[in-house]
Design an enzyme around this catalytic site. Structure first.
Site, PDB file in Angstrom:
ATOM      1  N   CYS A   1      12.383  -5.571  -4.942  1.00  9.22           N
ATOM      2  CA  CYS A   1      12.113  -4.515  -3.969  1.00  9.22           C
ATOM      3  C   CYS A   1      11.855  -5.075  -2.573  1.00  9.22           C
ATOM      4  O   CYS A   1      12.017  -4.364  -1.580  1.00  9.22           O
ATOM      5  CB  CYS A   1      10.948  -3.648  -4.428  1.00  9.22           C
ATOM      6  SG  CYS A   1       9.338  -4.454  -4.406  1.00  9.22           S
TER       7      CYS A   1
ATOM      8  N   LEU B   1       0.798  -1.223   0.000  1.00 13.48           N
ATOM      9  CA  LEU B   1       0.000   0.000   0.000  1.00 13.48           C
ATOM     10  C   LEU B   1       0.831   1.273   0.000  1.00 13.48           C
ATOM     11  O   LEU B   1       0.315   2.360  -0.285  1.00 13.48           O
ATOM     12  CB  LEU B   1      -0.957  -0.001   1.194  1.00 13.48           C
ATOM     13  CG  LEU B   1      -1.892  -1.223   1.277  1.00 13.48           C
ATOM     14  CD1 LEU B   1      -2.813  -1.092   2.480  1.00 13.48           C
ATOM     15  CD2 LEU B   1      -2.702  -1.393   0.002  1.00 13.48           C
TER      16      LEU B   1
END
Length: 270
Positions: free
Chosen positions: A188, A72
């Site tokens: 990531c 998010l």
């Protein structure tokens, strides 16, 4: 071309319609277009937002992942209430709330050599938001066979890159003949990524996709755009078509059968 924009559409897209480069004809072209967005994550989120807002009439979403709370920070089409839901379902709800003109077709699957041509065929543009090299090579090869342009993007920590692969120009293999060794480029989850970075890179990809659909401007064909968020700098590096490229060179591939997309994703000469 017969124009058929209703009063609501004339209002919604008014800032497009008053532009000479778009106009009502261009907007109708967008509404009749079909785009495939590969990935509903960091890069895919802004692409989905802006293609939907622009009125691209049919958007196919391909992703096999579910929303996690750690997404998010950058995947802005998803909300806390969507955690645990398939990303394609969450993204579809976002688009439906944003623009009722857009039909969203979801594919809760991983794009691979077995389904890539079917997913890409008949699309007007593919936006490659994949996060791994294997999928990028599959997209490149399948799109070249099907004659569909690709707006490609990638990110790493504070940096991003974008290029556009047209059926007439150099392909991804001309730029990167083979993938790095597995494990040499961490993702990531291991290195982190600046939350706003994919917003910038994804917006550039969406811009390229809209330009392709409108047949307007100059795409990043044969040019790799580098973006450094820390320096706030852009650099464009040209690259050329490789006449010996196994995908787009003379006598290039016509099928994905038999190609090994593991490890270096290399196509060996016969």
């Amino acid at each position: 071309m017969t124009l058929s924009l209703d009063a609501t559409q004339l209002d919604r897209y008014s800032r497009h319609i008053i532009m000479d480069e778009v106009g009502p004809e261009g907007q109708k072209r967008l509404l009749e277009a079909s785009a495939l967005v590969l990935g509903a994550g960091g890069l895919g989120a802004p692409v989905i937002q802006y293609l939907a807002a622009a009125g691209v009439g049919e958007i196919h979403l391909v992703d096999d992942d579910v929303v996690e709370r750690s997404n998010l920070q950058r995947q802005v089409v998803h909300a806390d209430a969507d955690v645990g839901e398939p990303k394609v379902a969450s993204a579809r709800r976002y688009v439906e709330a944003l623009n009722p003109d857009v039909d969203v077709v979801t594919h809760e699957t991983r794009l691979d050599a077995g389904n890539a041509r079917e997913l890409i065929a008949d699309r007007d543009v593919v936006v490659d938001c994949a996060d791994n090299f294997s999928t990028r090579y599959v997209v490149n090869d399948a799109a070249r066979i099907e004659g569909v342009p690709v707006a490609h993007g990638a990110i790493y920590k504070f940096e991003g890159q974008v290029t556009t692969l047209t059926p007439e120009g150099p392909c991804y293999r001309c730029l990167f003949p083979e993938a790095p060794e597995p494990g040499t480029v961490p993702d990531c989850a291991a290195t982190g990524v600046l939350g706003v970075l994919p917003g910038t890179v994804g917006c550039i990809q969406a811009t390229e996709a809209v330009k392709l659909l409108l047949d307007a401007g100059e795409p990043l064909e044969g040019r790799l755009l580098f973006y450094d968020a820390m320096e706030m700098s852009f650099e464009t590096v040209p690259y050329q078509r490789n006449p010996d490229c196994p995908t787009c060179g003379e006598g290039g591939i016509t099928t994905l059968d038999g190609i090994d997309y593991s490890a270096g994703c290399r196509i060996d000469a016969d």
